[in-house]
Design an enzyme around this catalytic site. Structure first.
Site, mmCIF file in Angstrom:
data_model
loop_
_atom_site.group_PDB
_atom_site.id
_atom_site.type_symbol
_atom_site.label_atom_id
_atom_site.label_comp_id
_atom_site.label_asym_id
_atom_site.label_seq_id
_atom_site.Cartn_x
_atom_site.Cartn_y
_atom_site.Cartn_z
ATOM 1 N N HIS A 61 -0.381 -16.693 -3.109
ATOM 2 C CA HIS A 61 -1.237 -17.110 -1.999
ATOM 3 C C HIS A 61 -0.402 -17.572 -0.804
ATOM 4 C CE1 HIS A 61 -4.814 -18.048 0.022
ATOM 5 N NE2 HIS A 61 -5.465 -18.710 -0.910
ATOM 6 N N ASP A 75 -9.001 3.881 -5.664
ATOM 7 C CA ASP A 75 -8.934 5.031 -6.569
ATOM 8 C C ASP A 75 -7.466 5.419 -6.759
ATOM 9 O OD1 ASP A 75 -9.046 7.424 -7.906
ATOM 10 O OD2 ASP A 75 -10.324 8.440 -6.448
#
Length: 410
Positions: free
Chosen positions: A152, A347
């Protein structure tokens, strides 16, 4: 159900070509500096990836190529000012899961999903650990769950989405890959006296993460219930947020002028709060307080952010947030919306994910909103104390619109 997850291989993936000398030191932005040493997690679920060796090879080779462009993720944090882009690499873990993917999706358990991540979200050695870790979980039915944890310190949800889609595009051989733009540290440079900022200790107590799903058919009804003369057309996120929370994390990329694209890599998020002294408010009032909290602070803060008062204004906001988190006498709930980020376009060459999720948040009163696969519904991942979760599970207004942890086999 007992789910056995066996780690079978660990490997370090380095960029396929060395990072140039002039890019070896990467400055954090002011927003990066103020973030704790946590990991931002994401789980992507794929129904059919039966050729394990081919799938693993594609994931690793494409990750290596992607790290050329996301070179800070292959480095290590040296202090709270910069990342040493030394090509030490990302950690890639292969795991075998002793059940079928459908067993997991029928009734997702946040504590089980956590086991598909390569590292705990809060990690005591996160400062010295890899900035990127990936775990490929192969199920005996041919299903696959990719668990990614990104520091983060350098990554918010927008940057995570950019990375995942770039990696997936590389894997399937796409010629249209959106690459990161590293401009935030020049726009919002780091502050020297924050170089030795101690690790922020996020308050952790025994808590539970629950999942509530509001399908698209109920979103319209919820928005209608939340509408009022003050806010006649609430957004779906406003309406859903008002069911649970009085603080909203806001992506600032589209709110500064000129607007920044979502592939502006790094942290570019702050929070705006809605404050009330009342213990019970109707949904309409909550939406009004939430929108007002953002509207009142947004213009003033954005103007300060881009001017000479940007640093003190940002530090004041961060300090305010930390104080509220630590104050046990204040019921402070923090919400982050991941809605509209293109997580379902990832994908890798075997189709788009059937589902995307987070797991246990580990911190009390944290809410993450994510779209359902159709992009119209919203999943609410709500982390509360055990007592508060028990009350939430019987809240009539929430249950009127949301289903409690339904099947994720959409």
């Amino acid at each position: 159900m007992e789910v056995k997850v066996q780690i079978v291989r660990r490997e370090t993936i380095k960029p396929s070509s060395p990072t140039p000398a002039e890019l070896r030191s990467f400055k954090l932005s002011l927003f990066d500096q103020l973030n704790p040493n946590l990991y931002t997690p994401l789980l992507l679920y794929y129904a059919d990836c039966r050729n394990l060796d081919q799938t693993t090879g594609r994931l690793k080779s494409s990750l290596s190529k992607t790290l050329i462009h996301f070179y800070p993720l292959a480095g290590r944090i040296t202090n709270n000012l910069s990342i040493e882009c030394n090509d030490e690499g990302a950690e890639f873990i292969e795991a075998e899961v002793g059940c079928c993917l459908s067993d997991i999706l029928t009734r997702p358990d946040a504590t089980v999903l956590e086991r598909f991540l390569p590292v705990q979200i809060y990690h005591s050695n996160a400062r010295d650990a890899p900035l990127l870790l990936v775990q490929a979980n192969f199920f005996k039915c041919g299903g696959l769950v990719i668990g990614a944890c990104v520091s983060h310190k350098l990554t918010d949800a927008a940057t995570l989405s950019t990375f995942i889609n770039a990696w997936a595009g590389e894997a399937r051989g796409s010629r249209e890959i959106v690459l990161p733009e590293y401009r935030l540290s020049s726009m919002f440079p780091p502050v020297d006296y924050l170089s030795s900022l101690p690790t922020v200790d996020m308050p952790r107590t025994k808590c539970i993460t629950g999942r509530f799903v509001i399908q698209s058919s109920r979103i319209a009804a919820l928005k209608a219930r939340a509408a009022s003369d003050d806010v006649p057309r609430p957004t779906a996120v406003e309406a859903v947020t008002a069911l649970t929370v009085l603080a909203q994390m806001v992506n600032l990329r589209k709110r500064v002028y000129p607007p920044l694209p979502n592939n502006s890599a790094g942290n570019m998020v702050t929070y705006f709060k809605a404050k009330t002294e009342e213990t019970e408010l109707k949904l309409q009032a909550l939406v009004f307080h939430l929108r007002n909290g953002i509207r009142e602070r947004q213009q003033q803060y954005i103007e300060q952010l881009l001017g000479e008062h940007g640093v003190p204004a940002t530090l004041e906001t961060a300090r305010d947030y930390g104080v509220l988190l630590a104050n046990e006498r204040v019921n402070f709930y923090s919400c982050s919306s991941w809605c509209k980020f293109p997580l379902y376009t990832a994908d890798f060459g075997w189709g788009k994910p059937t589902w995307a999720s987070v797991a246990n948040a580990e911190f009390k009163n944290i809410i993450v909103l994510m779209n359902t696969p159709d992009g119209e519904g919203i999943e609410v991942w709500l982390t509360l104390s055990e007592a508060d979760m028990a009350l939430c599970g019987h809240d009539e207004e929430l249950l009127e619109f949301a289903s409690v942890n339904p099947s994720a086999e959409y």
